[in-house]
Design a protein around this motif. Structure first.
Motif, PDB file in Angstrom:
ATOM      1  N   GLU A  55      40.479  45.120  11.497  1.00  0.00           N
ATOM      2  CA  GLU A  55      39.260  44.298  11.555  1.00  0.00           C
ATOM      3  C   GLU A  55      38.418  44.630  12.793  1.00  0.00           C
ATOM      4  OE1 GLU A  55      38.300  39.640  12.318  1.00  0.00           O
ATOM      5  OE2 GLU A  55      39.844  40.097  10.826  1.00  0.00           O
ATOM      6  N   ARG A  56      39.064  44.892  13.907  1.00  0.00           N
ATOM      7  CA  ARG A  56      38.335  45.128  15.156  1.00  0.00           C
ATOM      8  C   ARG A  56      37.852  46.563  15.341  1.00  0.00           C
ATOM      9  NH1 ARG A  56      41.049  41.462  19.857  1.00  0.00           N
ATOM     10  NH2 ARG A  56      41.047  39.545  18.668  1.00  0.00           N
ATOM     11  N   LEU A  57      38.630  47.554  14.855  1.00  0.00           N
ATOM     12  CA  LEU A  57      38.337  48.946  15.201  1.00  0.00           C
ATOM     13  C   LEU A  57      37.804  49.796  14.061  1.00  0.00           C
ATOM     14  CD1 LEU A  57      41.432  49.718  17.467  1.00  0.00           C
ATOM     15  CD2 LEU A  57      39.187  48.832  18.120  1.00  0.00           C
ATOM     16  N   ASN A  58      37.919  49.324  12.828  1.00  0.00           N
ATOM     17  CA  ASN A  58      37.496  50.105  11.670  1.00  0.00           C
ATOM     18  C   ASN A  58      35.996  50.400  11.712  1.00  0.00           C
ATOM     19  OD1 ASN A  58      37.939  51.437   9.233  1.00  0.00           O
ATOM     20  ND2 ASN A  58      37.501  49.603   8.040  1.00  0.00           N
ATOM     21  N   GLY A  59      35.651  51.660  11.520  1.00  0.00           N
ATOM     22  CA  GLY A  59      34.247  52.048  11.412  1.00  0.00           C
ATOM     23  C   GLY A  59      33.547  52.360  12.720  1.00  0.00           C
ATOM     24  N   ILE A  60      34.242  52.290  13.838  1.00  0.00           N
ATOM     25  CA  ILE A  60      33.618  52.638  15.120  1.00  0.00           C
ATOM     26  C   ILE A  60      33.316  54.139  15.124  1.00  0.00           C
ATOM     27  CG2 ILE A  60      34.033  52.880  17.607  1.00  0.00           C
ATOM     28  CD1 ILE A  60      35.608  50.264  17.483  1.00  0.00           C
ATOM     29  N   SER A  61      32.110  54.486  15.562  1.00  0.00           N
ATOM     30  CA  SER A  61      31.735  55.900  15.635  1.00  0.00           C
ATOM     31  C   SER A  61      31.699  56.338  17.096  1.00  0.00           C
ATOM     32  CB  SER A  61      30.373  56.129  14.983  1.00  0.00           C
ATOM     33  OG  SER A  61      29.374  55.420  15.686  1.00  0.00           O
ATOM     34  N   CYS A  62      31.607  57.659  17.306  1.00  0.00           N
ATOM     35  CA  CYS A  62      31.602  58.204  18.662  1.00  0.00           C
ATOM     36  C   CYS A  62      30.532  59.287  18.772  1.00  0.00           C
ATOM     37  CB  CYS A  62      32.981  58.786  18.992  1.00  0.00           C
ATOM     38  SG  CYS A  62      33.111  59.465  20.652  1.00  0.00           S
ATOM     39  N   ASN A  63      29.554  59.069  19.644  1.00  0.00           N
ATOM     40  CA  ASN A  63      28.511  60.065  19.909  1.00  0.00           C
ATOM     41  C   ASN A  63      27.864  60.618  18.642  1.00  0.00           C
ATOM     42  OD1 ASN A  63      28.755  59.903  22.716  1.00  0.00           O
ATOM     43  ND2 ASN A  63      30.410  61.382  22.746  1.00  0.00           N
ATOM     44  N   GLY A  64      27.547  59.746  17.708  1.00  0.00           N
ATOM     45  CA  GLY A  64      26.880  60.159  16.482  1.00  0.00           C
ATOM     46  C   GLY A  64      27.803  60.710  15.413  1.00  0.00           C
ATOM     47  N   LYS A  65      29.097  60.850  15.707  1.00  0.00           N
ATOM     48  CA  LYS A  65      30.057  61.300  14.697  1.00  0.00           C
ATOM     49  C   LYS A  65      30.376  60.121  13.773  1.00  0.00           C
ATOM     50  CE  LYS A  65      32.435  64.338  17.971  1.00  0.00           C
ATOM     51  NZ  LYS A  65      33.703  64.538  18.669  1.00  0.00           N
ATOM     52  N   PRO A  66      30.777  60.409  12.546  1.00  0.00           N
ATOM     53  CA  PRO A  66      31.071  59.302  11.620  1.00  0.00           C
ATOM     54  C   PRO A  66      32.405  58.615  11.883  1.00  0.00           C
ATOM     55  CG  PRO A  66      31.438  61.408  10.555  1.00  0.00           C
ATOM     56  CD  PRO A  66      30.841  61.700  11.900  1.00  0.00           C
ATOM     57  N   THR A  67      33.151  59.063  12.871  1.00  0.00           N
ATOM     58  CA  THR A  67      34.452  58.467  13.183  1.00  0.00           C
ATOM     59  C   THR A  67      34.672  58.486  14.690  1.00  0.00           C
ATOM     60  OG1 THR A  67      36.797  58.451  12.538  1.00  0.00           O
ATOM     61  CG2 THR A  67      35.797  60.621  12.956  1.00  0.00           C
ATOM     62  N   SER A  68      35.816  57.979  15.126  1.00  0.00           N
ATOM     63  CA  SER A  68      36.180  57.924  16.540  1.00  0.00           C
ATOM     64  C   SER A  68      37.698  57.824  16.620  1.00  0.00           C
ATOM     65  CB  SER A  68      35.555  56.691  17.200  1.00  0.00           C
ATOM     66  OG  SER A  68      36.102  55.511  16.608  1.00  0.00           O
ATOM     67  N   CYS A  69      38.233  57.877  17.813  1.00  0.00           N
ATOM     68  CA  CYS A  69      39.679  57.708  17.968  1.00  0.00           C
ATOM     69  C   CYS A  69      40.133  56.317  17.502  1.00  0.00           C
ATOM     70  CB  CYS A  69      40.094  57.986  19.408  1.00  0.00           C
ATOM     71  SG  CYS A  69      39.906  59.726  19.868  1.00  0.00           S
ATOM     72  N   PRO A  70      39.411  55.232  17.843  1.00  0.00           N
ATOM     73  CA  PRO A  70      39.820  53.931  17.306  1.00  0.00           C
ATOM     74  C   PRO A  70      39.751  53.876  15.771  1.00  0.00           C
ATOM     75  CG  PRO A  70      38.346  53.621  19.164  1.00  0.00           C
ATOM     76  CD  PRO A  70      38.340  55.088  18.844  1.00  0.00           C
ATOM     77  N   ASP A  71      38.730  54.489  15.187  1.00  0.00           N
ATOM     78  CA  ASP A  71      38.606  54.519  13.732  1.00  0.00           C
ATOM     79  C   ASP A  71      39.748  55.330  13.116  1.00  0.00           C
ATOM     80  OD1 ASP A  71      36.989  53.954  11.280  1.00  0.00           O
ATOM     81  OD2 ASP A  71      36.814  56.148  11.247  1.00  0.00           O
ATOM     82  N   GLN A  72      40.107  56.454  13.749  1.00  0.00           N
ATOM     83  CA  GLN A  72      41.219  57.261  13.255  1.00  0.00           C
ATOM     84  C   GLN A  72      42.548  56.510  13.401  1.00  0.00           C
ATOM     85  OE1 GLN A  72      41.210  60.689  11.772  1.00  0.00           O
ATOM     86  NE2 GLN A  72      39.314  59.593  11.328  1.00  0.00           N
ATOM     87  N   LEU A  73      42.677  55.681  14.420  1.00  0.00           N
ATOM     88  CA  LEU A  73      43.855  54.826  14.542  1.00  0.00           C
ATOM     89  C   LEU A  73      43.958  53.910  13.326  1.00  0.00           C
ATOM     90  CD1 LEU A  73      46.296  53.613  15.981  1.00  0.00           C
ATOM     91  CD2 LEU A  73      44.693  52.222  17.337  1.00  0.00           C
ATOM     92  N   CYS A  74      42.838  53.410  12.862  1.00  0.00           N
ATOM     93  CA  CYS A  74      42.841  52.575  11.656  1.00  0.00           C
ATOM     94  C   CYS A  74      43.347  53.364  10.453  1.00  0.00           C
ATOM     95  CB  CYS A  74      41.447  52.027  11.378  1.00  0.00           C
ATOM     96  SG  CYS A  74      40.906  50.801  12.584  1.00  0.00           S
ATOM     97  N   ARG A  75      42.920  54.621  10.312  1.00  0.00           N
ATOM     98  CA  ARG A  75      43.408  55.458   9.209  1.00  0.00           C
ATOM     99  C   ARG A  75      44.920  55.629   9.313  1.00  0.00           C
ATOM    100  NH1 ARG A  75      38.837  54.627   9.270  1.00  0.00           N
ATOM    101  NH2 ARG A  75      39.740  52.850   8.209  1.00  0.00           N
ATOM    102  N   ALA A  76      45.417  55.825  10.531  1.00  0.00           N
ATOM    103  CA  ALA A  76      46.855  55.984  10.739  1.00  0.00           C
ATOM    104  C   ALA A  76      47.602  54.704  10.365  1.00  0.00           C
ATOM    105  CB  ALA A  76      47.129  56.368  12.193  1.00  0.00           C
TER     106      ALA A  76
END
Length: 83
Positions: A55-76
């Motif tokens: 709920e908190r980290l899903n969908g966060i982007s990084c520097n214009g990229k469609p994902t981020s390390c927090p978002d990838q943590l959600c995938r994991a």
């Protein structure tokens, strides 16, 4: 306890190891990426319920990229939940 090794996509970190038990995050380790920030994220999510992290980290982007390390943590975590 369940543990997965997740290969990230589109981020500076290359791998995330996630351990969980009873629907809660036990441990997170990022390999690659911004060490201090990723240690902070790992510390903050330790002990949290999977759903709360998503709920908190899903969908966060990084520097214009469609994902981020927090978002990838959600995938994991989503992968961990399926196993």
């Amino acid at each position: 306890m369940k543990k997965i090794v997740y290969k990230t996509v589109g981020t500076c970190s290359q791998v995330i190891e996630v351990s969980g038990e009873n629907g809660c995050v036990v441990d997170v380790r990022f390999y690659g990426g911004c060490n201090g920030n990723l240690q902070g994220i790992s510390s903050l999510v330790r002990g949290m319920r999977y759903e709360d992290v998503l709920e908190r980290l899903n969908g966060i982007s990084c520097n214009g990229k469609p994902t981020s390390c927090p978002d990838q943590l959600c995938r994991a975590i989503e992968q961990l939940m399926k196993e």
